[in-house]
Motif scaffolding. Structure first.
Motif, short mmCIF file in Angstrom:
data_model
loop_
_atom_site.label_atom_id
_atom_site.label_comp_id
_atom_site.label_asym_id
_atom_site.label_seq_id
_atom_site.Cartn_x
_atom_site.Cartn_y
_atom_site.Cartn_z
N ASP A 101 43.07 44.02 54.68
CA ASP A 101 44.22 44.82 54.20
C ASP A 101 45.38 44.93 55.13
O ASP A 101 46.70 44.72 54.67
N GLN A 102 45.24 44.95 56.51
CA GLN A 102 46.36 44.88 57.17
C GLN A 102 47.26 43.55 57.15
O GLN A 102 48.41 43.66 57.26
N LEU A 103 46.56 42.52 57.15
CA LEU A 103 47.07 41.07 56.86
C LEU A 103 47.97 40.93 55.90
O LEU A 103 49.35 40.95 55.77
N GLU A 104 47.37 41.60 54.79
CA GLU A 104 47.97 41.27 53.32
C GLU A 104 49.40 42.27 53.45
O GLU A 104 50.28 41.79 52.86
N THR A 105 49.20 43.64 53.85
CA THR A 105 50.34 44.22 54.18
C THR A 105 51.58 43.67 54.81
O THR A 105 52.84 43.74 54.60
N PHE A 106 50.84 43.03 55.91
CA PHE A 106 52.06 42.48 56.86
C PHE A 106 52.86 41.23 56.18
O PHE A 106 54.22 41.19 56.34
N VAL A 107 52.12 40.36 55.17
CA VAL A 107 52.85 39.42 54.54
C VAL A 107 53.46 39.95 53.32
O VAL A 107 55.00 39.68 53.28
N LEU A 151 35.73 43.11 40.32
CA LEU A 151 35.91 41.87 39.93
C LEU A 151 37.40 41.54 39.55
O LEU A 151 38.06 40.45 39.35
N SER A 152 38.04 42.66 39.33
CA SER A 152 39.68 42.54 38.83
C SER A 152 40.40 42.19 40.12
O SER A 152 41.47 41.55 40.15
N ASN A 153 39.81 42.56 41.22
CA ASN A 153 40.21 41.94 42.69
C ASN A 153 40.60 40.26 42.58
O ASN A 153 41.30 39.69 43.41
N LYS A 154 39.71 39.70 41.79
CA LYS A 154 39.81 38.05 41.63
C LYS A 154 41.00 37.53 41.08
O LYS A 154 41.25 36.65 40.99
N LYS A 155 41.38 38.62 40.31
CA LYS A 155 42.69 38.31 39.27
C LYS A 155 44.11 38.29 40.06
O LYS A 155 44.31 39.08 41.04
N ASN A 156 45.07 37.56 39.96
CA ASN A 156 46.36 37.42 40.55
C ASN A 156 47.32 38.05 39.62
O ASN A 156 48.47 37.66 39.85
N ASP A 157 46.90 39.29 39.25
CA ASP A 157 47.98 40.02 38.29
C ASP A 157 49.10 40.83 39.36
O ASP A 157 50.13 40.91 38.85
N TYR A 158 48.44 40.96 40.44
CA TYR A 158 49.41 41.94 41.32
C TYR A 158 49.64 41.00 42.64
O TYR A 158 48.97 40.12 43.04
N LEU A 159 50.74 41.21 43.31
CA LEU A 159 51.06 40.67 44.65
C LEU A 159 50.23 40.66 45.62
O LEU A 159 49.83 39.70 46.15
N ARG A 160 49.56 41.80 45.79
CA ARG A 160 48.49 41.84 46.79
C ARG A 160 47.52 41.11 46.53
O ARG A 160 46.92 40.30 47.36
N LYS A 201 47.37 38.42 44.65
CA LYS A 201 47.99 36.93 44.94
C LYS A 201 48.02 36.39 46.31
O LYS A 201 47.59 35.44 46.75
N ILE A 202 48.28 37.41 47.14
CA ILE A 202 48.32 37.34 48.70
C ILE A 202 46.96 37.01 49.05
O ILE A 202 46.42 36.18 49.97
N ARG A 203 46.17 38.06 48.57
CA ARG A 203 44.82 37.97 48.97
C ARG A 203 43.98 36.76 48.84
O ARG A 203 43.13 36.24 49.73
N ASN A 204 44.15 36.23 47.45
CA ASN A 204 43.45 35.10 46.86
C ASN A 204 43.82 33.73 47.32
O ASN A 204 43.08 32.84 47.12
N GLU A 205 45.21 33.75 47.42
CA GLU A 205 45.93 32.36 47.53
C GLU A 205 46.30 32.19 49.02
O GLU A 205 46.10 31.04 49.66
#
Length: 450
Positions: A134-140, A189-198, A200-204
């Motif tokens: 979460d910290q890394l995602e927030t940094f990006v 499972l909604s975390n697998k979708k790239n609907d939100y910026l976070r 997208k950063i998490r998954n890609e």
């Protein structure tokens, strides 16, 4: 490596004597929050201290149908099994779920819910399960927003009584701990979708970063630590600069405008940001503003007063529409009545000397009252010919905006201004040699009787 011992060490780094504190855990049902709840339960069992107390809060947003209900059941079952007090909020139509900005809406809703429980149950700390990923995602995310050193420092581990004891542990370590200790959890499972910026950063983006270096996440953890230490050092320097620029005043925060203007844009922004002035384009306007200009943030009003910047908390801001009644009739048997304003109002910066005004009662209409300035106010000041607007009189007297707001006007029932307290009386209502009934309005500090 996440283990019971390393978790307890981290908790002790965040708090002195964590075994003596009380907590509310935000638990969603995912691996990270269920591991958090399990670690707290283990800690409670280990210390056996009645002062240590924690409860669990869960929100069912009703966004994923049966999956949301199963998340709730997972958390609730864990709490029932371990005799932990469980708090539930189920979102309904009254919560007016928006079509857009669902994440912001959900965040505001849950933190409001958490605060209510903490207040009701007397729980000092809110604990969330944010981890190193979460910290890394927030940094990006913050890197893309030019957030500065505060944003790049990421999520604080202890911030305003919100604790995040898992921030040093990776998502992989949390999953391993859950598996080794047979902790039940639910996957969103909604975390697998790239609907939100976070997402997208998490998954890609994060997977690509992790491929660049086998030790990427660990190196990021160290970098985050260095950034936080740098931030703490910078904030200490900023505070020292602010202290040097502070003009002593018991009521308000006052900074030297000239000296602050000589600082770098970074220092100006960091100091003004503390008072809610966060728009970079507004800062040059503050230093170029004419005297008595006001600027507003969510919590403060800033007044430009010559070479000073005065910050007034909106909680302390006075109500300029306040009125005080002094005398409600003119029926008095004696030929003179004295009104000492010490009995009605407090002294201010503009009231620095005693005064005494004498009025002819027959020229007045009652009741007499005190009020603050309004648009278009004018009077006929003694020592001048003709009339003058109150606003121009204030300017001629070189009164700051702050003093103007504290200055009272003495009026009668017709709203005629009888004087500007304590500076000037209106000559139209002055008593003279022919006056039979006189009203004296004065300011005389009362002497203590010993």
């Amino acid at each position: 490596m996440l283990a019971k011992s390393t978790f307890i060490s981290q908790l002790k780094n965040l708090l002195p004597e964590p075994e003596n504190q009380t907590y509310l855990l935000a638990v969603s049902g995912g691996a990270d929050s269920m591991v958090l709840a399990s670690l707290f339960q283990d800690f409670a069992s280990e210390i056996q201290d009645s002062r240590f107390r924690f409860q669990v809060a869960h929100i069912n947003y009703k966004l994923r149908g049966n999956d949301s209900d199963l998340d709730q059941k997972t958390v609730q079952d864990f709490c029932e099994k371990n005799h932990i007090k469980f708090h539930l909020y189920e979102v309904s139509e009254k919560d007016q779920k928006p079509e857009n900005s669902i994440q912001l809406w959900a965040r505001e809703l849950r933190y409001h819910f958490f605060k209510e429980i903490q207040k009701k149950e007397n729980l000092q700390f809110l604990v969330t399960a944010h981890h190193l990923n979460d910290q890394l995602e927030t940094f990006v995310i913050n890197l893309s927003k030019a957030a500065g050193i505060n944003g790049l420092s990421g999520i604080p581990s202890n911030d305003n009584s919100i604790l995040r004891p898992l921030l040093d542990f990776s998502k992989k370590e949390i999953y391993q701990f859950a598996e080794q200790n047979h902790i039940e959890f639910r996957e969103d499972l909604s975390n697998k979708k790239n609907d939100y910026l976070r997402n997208k950063i998490r998954n890609e983006i994060v997977p690509l970063l992790m491929e660049t270096n086998d030790h990427f996440l660990e190196n990021f953890r160290k970098s985050s630590l260095y950034l936080n230490q740098t931030k703490d050092f910078v904030q200490k320097q900023i505070q020292e600069i602010e202290n040097r620029l502070t003009v002593f005043n018991p009521d308000f925060k006052i900074l030297s405008k000239k000296q602050l203007d000589q600082q770098s844009d970074f220092v100006k922004f960091e100091i003004l940001k503390k008072y809610g002035f966060i728009r970079e384009e507004e800062i040059p306007k503050i230093f170029k503003a004419e005297n008595n200009r006001s600027f507003f943030s969510k919590e403060y009003r800033l007044i430009v007063n010559r070479d000073q910047l005065i910050f007034i908390s909106k909680n302390d801001d006075q109500d300029t529409d306040e009125e005080i009644e002094l005398m409600d009739h003119s029926d008095f048997s004696e030929n003179q009545i004295n009104i000492n304003l010490v009995d009605y109002i407090e002294s201010n910066d503009g009231m620095n000397k005693d005064f005494e005004w004498h009025f002819a009662a027959e020229k007045l209409q009652f009741p007499l009252r005190l009020r603050k300035q309004k648009e278009g106010d004018e009077f006929y000041p003694t020592g001048f010919s003709g009339k003058k607007k109150i606003s121009k009189f204030f300017r001629d007297e070189k009164l700051s905006a702050l003093v103007r707001e504290k200055t009272w006007l003495l009026c009668d029932s017709r709203n005629h201004i009888l004087g500007v307290v304590p500076l000037r009386q209106d000559r139209r209502y002055q008593a003279d040699r022919t006056t039979q009934k006189k009203i004296t309005v004065k300011w005389t500090e009362k002497q203590l009787i010993r």
